[in-house]
Design an enzyme around this catalytic site. Structure first.
Site, mmCIF file in Angstrom:
data_model
loop_
_atom_site.group_PDB
_atom_site.id
_atom_site.type_symbol
_atom_site.label_atom_id
_atom_site.label_comp_id
_atom_site.label_asym_id
_atom_site.label_seq_id
_atom_site.Cartn_x
_atom_site.Cartn_y
_atom_site.Cartn_z
ATOM 1 N N TYR A 143 0.816 -1.216 0.000
ATOM 2 C CA TYR A 143 0.000 0.000 0.000
ATOM 3 C C TYR A 143 0.848 1.264 0.000
ATOM 4 C CZ TYR A 143 -4.643 -1.958 0.833
ATOM 5 O OH TYR A 143 -5.841 -2.586 0.706
ATOM 6 N N LYS A 200 3.646 -15.315 2.719
ATOM 7 C CA LYS A 200 3.845 -16.061 1.472
ATOM 8 C C LYS A 200 5.342 -16.317 1.374
ATOM 9 C CE LYS A 200 2.339 -17.842 -2.405
ATOM 10 N NZ LYS A 200 1.460 -19.037 -2.460
ATOM 11 N N ASP A 233 -2.464 -18.252 0.934
ATOM 12 C CA ASP A 233 -3.455 -18.958 0.099
ATOM 13 C C ASP A 233 -4.155 -20.053 0.909
ATOM 14 O OD1 ASP A 233 -0.983 -20.214 0.179
ATOM 15 O OD2 ASP A 233 -1.033 -20.925 -1.890
ATOM 16 N N ASP A 257 -6.050 -6.877 4.249
ATOM 17 C CA ASP A 257 -7.208 -6.266 3.585
ATOM 18 C C ASP A 257 -8.079 -7.357 2.976
ATOM 19 O OD1 ASP A 257 -8.829 -4.222 2.378
ATOM 20 O OD2 ASP A 257 -7.845 -4.709 0.483
ATOM 21 N N ASP A 261 -11.956 -9.071 4.580
ATOM 22 C CA ASP A 261 -13.255 -9.115 3.884
ATOM 23 C C ASP A 261 -13.800 -10.541 3.883
ATOM 24 O OD1 ASP A 261 -13.071 -6.391 3.184
ATOM 25 O OD2 ASP A 261 -13.945 -6.763 1.208
HETATM 26 C C1 IPM Z 1 -10.257 -1.280 4.152
HETATM 27 C C2 IPM Z 1 -10.550 -0.689 2.799
HETATM 28 C C3 IPM Z 1 -9.430 0.257 2.422
HETATM 29 C C4 IPM Z 1 -8.141 -0.536 2.422
HETATM 30 C C5 IPM Z 1 -9.635 0.980 1.063
HETATM 31 C C6 IPM Z 1 -10.934 1.756 1.043
HETATM 32 C C7 IPM Z 1 -8.477 1.846 0.692
HETATM 33 O O1 IPM Z 1 -10.715 -1.694 1.858
HETATM 34 O O2 IPM Z 1 -10.143 -0.494 5.123
HETATM 35 O O3 IPM Z 1 -10.152 -2.488 4.253
HETATM 36 O O4 IPM Z 1 -7.826 -1.184 1.408
HETATM 37 O O5 IPM Z 1 -7.447 -0.509 3.422
HETATM 38 MG MG MG Z 2 -10.734 -3.642 2.665
#
Ligand code: IPM
Ligand code: MG
Length: 368
Positions: A143, A200, A233, A257, A261
């Site tokens: 990032y 990884k 993975d 990240d 999710d």
């Molecule tokens: C998160 C989001 C952010 C990230 C985006 C919006 C830049 O996906 O906080 O997980 O990737 O960190």
């Molecule tokens: Mg995110």
């Protein structure tokens, strides 16, 4: 009576709608614990680009730095979507404030509410009892590495092919890994004493260093904590296969990240995943989800991740653990009573139990 200064960053999309519910709950809990909160709102993301041309105006950073904590909702939207790297993007505001405040630790607790077991796409027996926290490194890695695009006129690469090139750099410094490792081990000591370190290392040098450093910190400073290495993975698979094995999961920025999710989906919805971003100064609290532009302004967004982020703020920034627990207990009651926002309803949810953003916030307050 304690008084805390909160910087509010509603951002874009559903941001303003959900942050209002967070504030409502914070005020209610404040009244119960004789604490007042003083709010200053500032711009970040797309709305800041529209107003100032900059996704993170200096004024916003000044307000954040002068506060006791920052509550953020979400940034981004199709209006500012572009693949042109020279144009400002809302997400730069978010990454910028994480970096500027030195928020290297991102805690994302994956909490299962048993009332929601039918909302998950996984079988109830797989998710029953899941209780993990993802410790995501937040200010390093892909990032924040050097990135650029250019046109290679000469075909200067080993393939000899001319054309456009894009480069992102994944870099970690040893101290960055040391400090996030300590955060993970500390978290594990307060929990079930197990850390999964995700990397990884079969491919990446950053991961090999990560693994060495995490092991050194673990063996020398936290011999009481169990340390398990897992490739990213495989982790993606294990999260769905057997999520109960995880207690603390520590990983680099990009892996964190993606995996968070995925882990959110175990709870039934990304709308249920709160987060705390901590450094050495003022901390920031935000839901892990985005600005959901498709449902913005409709009053149907789930405010619970925002409200749980408020609970994390009370716990980590103000040491108000009872107040934080009250919020979690209130949410549990509301869900047990059968109330759902659209994202967490299931086939058996009666239509009259599906509530909007404001009603969900009101219900939490009523149950405090
Ligand atoms: C998160 C989001 C952010 C990230 C985006 C919006 C830049 O996906 O906080 O997980 O990737 O960190
Ligand atoms: Mg995110």
């Amino acid at each position: 009576m304690p008084n805390y200064k909160i910087c509010l960053l509603p951002g874009d999309g559903i941001g303003p709608e959900i942050i209002a519910e967070g504030v409502k709950v914070l005020n209610a809990v404040g009244a119960k614990y004789d604490t007042t909160f003083e709010y200053t709102e500032a711009l970040i993301g797309g709305c800041a680009i529209d107003a100032t041309g900059n996704p993170l105006p200096q004024e916003t950073l000044d307000v954040a730095n002068a506060s006791d904590a920052v509550l953020l909702a979400a940034v981004g939207g199709p209006k500012w979507d572009t693949t042109d790297s020279s144009k400002p993007r809302p997400e730069q505001g978010l990454l910028g404030i994480r970096k500027a405040l030195g928020l290297y630790t991102n805690l994302r607790p994956v909490t299962i509410f048993s009332a929601l077991s039918a909302a998950s796409t996984l079988k109830p027996e797989v998710i029953e009892g899941v209780d993990m926290v993802i410790v995501r490194e937040l200010t390093g890695g892909l990032y924040f590495g050097e990135r650029h695009r250019y046109y290679d006129e000469e075909g200067a690469g080993t393939d000899g092919v001319k054309g456009q090139r894009a480069v992102d750099t994944l870099e970690y410094r040893e101290y960055e890994v040391e400090r996030i490792a300590r955060q993970a081990f500390e978290a594990a000591r307060k929990r079930r004493g197990r850390v999964h370190s995700i990397d990884k290392a079969n491919v990446l040098d950053t991961s090999r260093m990560w693994r060495e450093v995490v092991h050194r910190i673990g063996e020398t400073e936290y011999p009481d904590v169990e340390l398990v290495d897992m490739l990213v993975d495989n982790t993606a698979m294990q999260l769905i296969n057997d999520p109960r094995q995880f207690d603390v999961v520590v990983t680099e920025n990009m892996f964190g990240d993606i995996l968070s999710d995925e882990a959110a989906q175990i709870t039934g919805s990304l709308g249920m995943l709160a987060s705390a971003s901590l450094g050495d100064g003022v901390a920031l609290y935000e839901p892990s989800h985005g600005s959901a532009p498709d449902i913005a302004g409709k009053g149907i967004a789930n405010p619970l991740a925002q409200i749980m982020s408020v609970a994390m703020m009370l716990q980590y920034s103000f040491d108000m653990v009872d107040a934080a627990n009250d919020i979690m207990a209130a949410i549990t009651k509301v869900l047990d009573a059968g109330y759902r926002t659209g994202d967490i309803k299931d086939a058996s949810t009666p239509e009259n139990m599906v509530v909007g953003t404001v009603a969900m916030g009101d219900l939490v307050v009523e149950n405090l």
